[in-house]
Design a protein around this motif. Structure first.
Motif, PDB file in Angstrom:
ATOM      1  N   LEU A  13       0.836  -1.202   0.000  1.00 26.83           N
ATOM      2  CA  LEU A  13       0.000   0.000   0.000  1.00 26.83           C
ATOM      3  C   LEU A  13       0.870   1.251   0.000  1.00 26.83           C
ATOM      4  N   ALA A  14       1.959   1.227   0.747  1.00 27.85           N
ATOM      5  CA  ALA A  14       2.885   2.360   0.753  1.00 27.85           C
ATOM      6  C   ALA A  14       3.478   2.586  -0.635  1.00 27.85           C
ATOM      7  N   PHE A  15       3.764   1.501  -1.360  1.00 22.61           N
ATOM      8  CA  PHE A  15       4.256   1.641  -2.730  1.00 22.61           C
ATOM      9  C   PHE A  15       3.189   2.256  -3.629  1.00 22.61           C
ATOM     10  N   ALA A  16       1.937   1.844  -3.462  1.00 21.88           N
ATOM     11  CA  ALA A  16       0.854   2.431  -4.257  1.00 21.88           C
ATOM     12  C   ALA A  16       0.748   3.927  -3.995  1.00 21.88           C
ATOM     13  N   ARG A  17       0.868   4.315  -2.714  1.00 24.61           N
ATOM     14  CA  ARG A  17       0.832   5.752  -2.382  1.00 24.61           C
ATOM     15  C   ARG A  17       1.999   6.482  -3.005  1.00 24.61           C
ATOM     16  N   ALA A  18       3.174   5.871  -2.983  1.00 25.17           N
ATOM     17  CA  ALA A  18       4.349   6.504  -3.585  1.00 25.17           C
ATOM     18  C   ALA A  18       4.186   6.627  -5.096  1.00 25.17           C
ATOM     19  N   LEU A  19       3.656   5.589  -5.728  1.00 20.26           N
ATOM     20  CA  LEU A  19       3.449   5.620  -7.178  1.00 20.26           C
ATOM     21  C   LEU A  19       2.412   6.673  -7.578  1.00 20.26           C
ATOM     22  N   ALA A  20       1.534   7.053  -6.651  1.00 17.04           N
ATOM     23  CA  ALA A  20       0.530   8.081  -6.936  1.00 17.04           C
ATOM     24  C   ALA A  20       1.193   9.404  -7.320  1.00 17.04           C
ATOM     25  N   ARG A  21       2.407   9.638  -6.858  1.00 15.37           N
ATOM     26  CA  ARG A  21       3.127  10.879  -7.192  1.00 15.37           C
ATOM     27  C   ARG A  21       3.752  10.839  -8.576  1.00 15.37           C
ATOM     28  N   GLU A  22       3.663   9.685  -9.245  1.00  9.98           N
ATOM     29  CA  GLU A  22       4.299   9.489 -10.544  1.00  9.98           C
ATOM     30  C   GLU A  22       5.779   9.889 -10.459  1.00  9.98           C
ATOM     31  N   PRO A  23       6.495   9.248  -9.528  1.00  7.58           N
ATOM     32  CA  PRO A  23       7.899   9.661  -9.308  1.00  7.58           C
ATOM     33  C   PRO A  23       8.839   9.219 -10.432  1.00  7.58           C
ATOM     34  N   GLY A  24       9.842  10.034 -10.641  1.00 10.02           N
ATOM     35  CA  GLY A  24      10.917   9.648 -11.532  1.00 10.02           C
ATOM     36  C   GLY A  24      11.917   8.787 -10.786  1.00 10.02           C
ATOM     37  N   VAL A  25      11.936   8.962  -9.458  1.00 10.82           N
ATOM     38  CA  VAL A  25      12.839   8.214  -8.575  1.00 10.82           C
ATOM     39  C   VAL A  25      12.016   7.708  -7.412  1.00 10.82           C
ATOM     40  N   LEU A  26      12.112   6.411  -7.143  1.00 15.69           N
ATOM     41  CA  LEU A  26      11.395   5.819  -6.012  1.00 15.69           C
ATOM     42  C   LEU A  26      12.375   5.177  -5.088  1.00 15.69           C
TER      43      LEU A  26
END
Length: 82
Positions: free
Chosen positions: A69-82
């Protein structure tokens, strides 16, 4: 365009909001200034294999499920770097 790439961080022990998994992702989308429609939320949860648990309280997830779920939240930002 001269803008810095968006970055996102996933912590070892992520903090979960006292809401459903879907609401946790929707809050992340809102904070990033993106559309928080149900279809977009479910799409992010699907990317981490948890769309079927969208309405389950996030704090009831196991540790591994909370990481997803934390990864899904992070992906919500459409990051170039995760």
């Amino acid at each position: 365009n001269g803008r810095e790439p968006r970055m996102a961080i996933v912590f070892q022990k992520p903090a979960m909001l006292r809401r459903s998994a879907a609401a946790n992702v929707a809050v992340a989308l809102q904070a990033a200034g993106f559309d928080d429609s149900r279809s977009r939320v479910l799409g992010l949860l699907d990317r981490v294999g948890r769309a079927a648990l969208a309405d389950r309280p996030a704090r009831r997830f196991s540790g591994g499920e909370q990481q997803r779920l934390a990864f899904a939240r992070a992906l919500a930002r459409e990051p170039g770097v995760l």
